[in-house]
Enzyme design. Structure first.
Site, PDB file in Angstrom:
ATOM      1  N   HIS A  40      30.725 -37.720  15.503  1.00 57.00           N
ATOM      2  CA  HIS A  40      30.211 -38.589  16.512  1.00 57.00           C
ATOM      3  C   HIS A  40      31.263 -39.868  16.230  1.00 57.00           C
ATOM      4  CE1 HIS A  40      26.700 -40.866  18.913  1.00 57.00           C
ATOM      5  NE2 HIS A  40      27.953 -41.493  19.191  1.00 57.00           N
ATOM      6  N   GLU A  85      30.273 -35.864  19.798  1.00 59.02           N
ATOM      7  CA  GLU A  85      29.247 -36.784  20.648  1.00 59.02           C
ATOM      8  C   GLU A  85      29.865 -38.267  20.807  1.00 59.02           C
ATOM      9  OE1 GLU A  85      26.013 -36.728  18.147  1.00 59.02           O
ATOM     10  OE2 GLU A  85      25.248 -34.540  18.641  1.00 59.02           O
ATOM     11  N   HIS A 104      18.452 -34.968  15.951  1.00 55.44           N
ATOM     12  CA  HIS A 104      18.258 -36.518  15.379  1.00 55.44           C
ATOM     13  C   HIS A 104      17.120 -36.480  14.620  1.00 55.44           C
ATOM     14  CE1 HIS A 104      19.648 -40.646  15.397  1.00 55.44           C
ATOM     15  NE2 HIS A 104      18.465 -40.933  14.819  1.00 55.44           N
TER      16      HIS A 104
HETATM   17  C1  LIG Z   1      23.273 -38.523  18.590  1.00 55.62           C
HETATM   18  C2  LIG Z   1      22.520 -38.298  17.500  1.00 55.62           C
HETATM   19  O1  LIG Z   1      21.448 -38.390  17.552  1.00 55.62           O
HETATM   20  C3  LIG Z   1      23.288 -38.206  16.332  1.00 55.62           C
HETATM   21  O2  LIG Z   1      24.202 -37.017  16.535  1.00 55.62           O
HETATM   22  C4  LIG Z   1      24.196 -39.306  16.077  1.00 55.62           C
HETATM   23  O3  LIG Z   1      25.437 -39.051  16.069  1.00 55.62           O
HETATM   24  C5  LIG Z   1      23.700 -40.122  15.018  1.00 55.62           C
HETATM   25  O4  LIG Z   1      24.626 -40.863  14.780  1.00 55.62           O
HETATM   26  P1  LIG Z   1      24.803 -41.709  13.250  1.00 55.62           P
HETATM   27  O5  LIG Z   1      25.237 -40.656  12.128  1.00 55.62           O
HETATM   28  O6  LIG Z   1      25.790 -42.768  13.467  1.00 55.62           O
HETATM   29  O7  LIG Z   1      23.393 -42.497  12.842  1.00 55.62           O
HETATM   30  N1  LIG Z   2      23.073 -34.707  17.684  1.00 58.31           N
HETATM   31  C1  LIG Z   2      22.132 -35.029  16.308  1.00 58.31           C
HETATM   32  C2  LIG Z   2      23.042 -35.071  15.336  1.00 58.31           C
HETATM   33  O1  LIG Z   2      24.310 -34.734  15.389  1.00 58.31           O
HETATM   34  C3  LIG Z   2      22.853 -35.537  13.841  1.00 58.31           C
HETATM   35  O2  LIG Z   2      21.582 -36.180  13.903  1.00 58.31           O
HETATM   36  P1  LIG Z   2      21.009 -36.681  12.532  1.00 58.31           P
HETATM   37  O3  LIG Z   2      20.804 -35.332  11.874  1.00 58.31           O
HETATM   38  O4  LIG Z   2      22.057 -37.437  11.657  1.00 58.31           O
HETATM   39  O5  LIG Z   2      19.755 -37.393  12.731  1.00 58.31           O
END
Ligand SMILES: CC(=O)[C@@H](O)[C@H](O)COP(=O)(O)O
Ligand SMILES: NCC(=O)COP(=O)(O)O
Length: 251
Positions: free
Chosen positions: A47, A78, A199
């Site tokens: 992300h 993402e 998440h």
């Molecule tokens: C979209 C989502 O819920 C996660 O994939 C996101 O990538 C979390 O981002 P951080 O790792 O910056 O908290």
């Molecule tokens: N889309 C969710 C992700 O890639 C990771 O979320 P998290 O496990 O770091 O909360």
């Protein structure tokens, strides 16, 4: 690669966060991806937020190339398509792009897209990504009433935002919250959408989610996975999460 009913995509954001705290290049993102894929992870998620707090722009093509060289493995990127995400999509054409409505400085992702408000502008970028051969997933709250609109905007999949489930897990509200996610998943399936989830999923709450909510094709897990990998190592962490996935589908 024989995928189980649910693929495990490891989000490497937090490896990058630790790497960025010194100018030494360690821990290595490439090593993390390699060890996780070698151990049976089905894909890698990143992300690259606009402020580059963790995943940086030059990390993305390196990881994309590494994952693309693995038959059957998927690279999921993402981000907000109205910020910096589409530049990566246009150049790299990843297996999947997950559109997330985050603001630039947001602490973490904490909500899904709003329909009908976001429909028109999403339709345009979804069409562009799909024309490039990229599967598009929309990060969504577990709202059954929004799934038809997500499909009408052109999305291939939705990613159920699972923080409310993670907070309810292990409390008296767990069953009620899972009913809401099940209704959202059923509405997504009825609309012709594939279902991802992510998440705050972790080793404790993953199996209950997958055995209850129908049709989850992929979970992307980062924060808790990397915390576990600090204790177990990447390979053992992958095996532990895959064991939880398998447990969800075992009689
Ligand atoms: C979209 C989502 O819920 C996660 O994939 C996101 O990538 C979390 O981002 P951080 O790792 O910056 O908290
Ligand atoms: N889309 C969710 C992700 O890639 C990771 O979320 P998290 O496990 O770091 O909360």
């Amino acid at each position: 690669m024989n995928h189980p009913p649910t693929a495990l995509s490891v989000n490497l954001n937090k490896v990058a966060l630790l790497r960025n705290s010194r100018h030494l290049g360690i821990p290595s993102l490439e090593r993390a991806a390699t060890l996780c894929l070698d151990a049976g992870a089905h894909g890698v998620t990143v992300h690259p937020r606009p402020d580059a707090r963790h995943i940086r722009a030059d990390d993305v093509p390196l990881l994309h190339r590494l994952v693309a060289a693995r038959p059957g493995a998927e690279f999921n990127i993402e981000g907000n398509p109205f910020h910096n995400l589409m530049d990566f999509v246009r150049v790299l054409r990843p297996h999947q792009a997950t559109f997330v409505p985050d603001s630039e400085g947001q602490f973490t992702s904490d909500h899904g897209w709003d329909f009908p408000a976001d429909a028109q502008r999403l339709r345009t970028v979804i069409a562009e990504a799909k024309a490039l051969g990229v599967r598009v997933s929309l990060f969504m709250d577990p709202r059954p009433d929004l799934m038809a609109a997500a499909r009408a905007a052109g999305a291939d999949r939705i990613e159920l935002y699972t923080e409310t489930y993670a907070r309810a897990w292990g409390t008296p509200r767990q069953a009620e919250v899972l009913r809401g996610f099940t209704a959202a998943a059923e509405a997504a399936q009825a609309a012709g959408l594939g279902i991802n989830a992510g998440h705050d999923l972790n080793r404790d709450n993953l199996a209950d989610f997958l055995r209850t909510v129908p049709g989850v094709r992929e979970v992307s897990i980062g924060h808790a996975f990397i915390a576990d990998a600090l204790e177990l190592g990447y390979a053992a962490a992958v095996r532990a999460y895959r064991a939880e996935i398998d447990k969800a589908f075992s009689p």
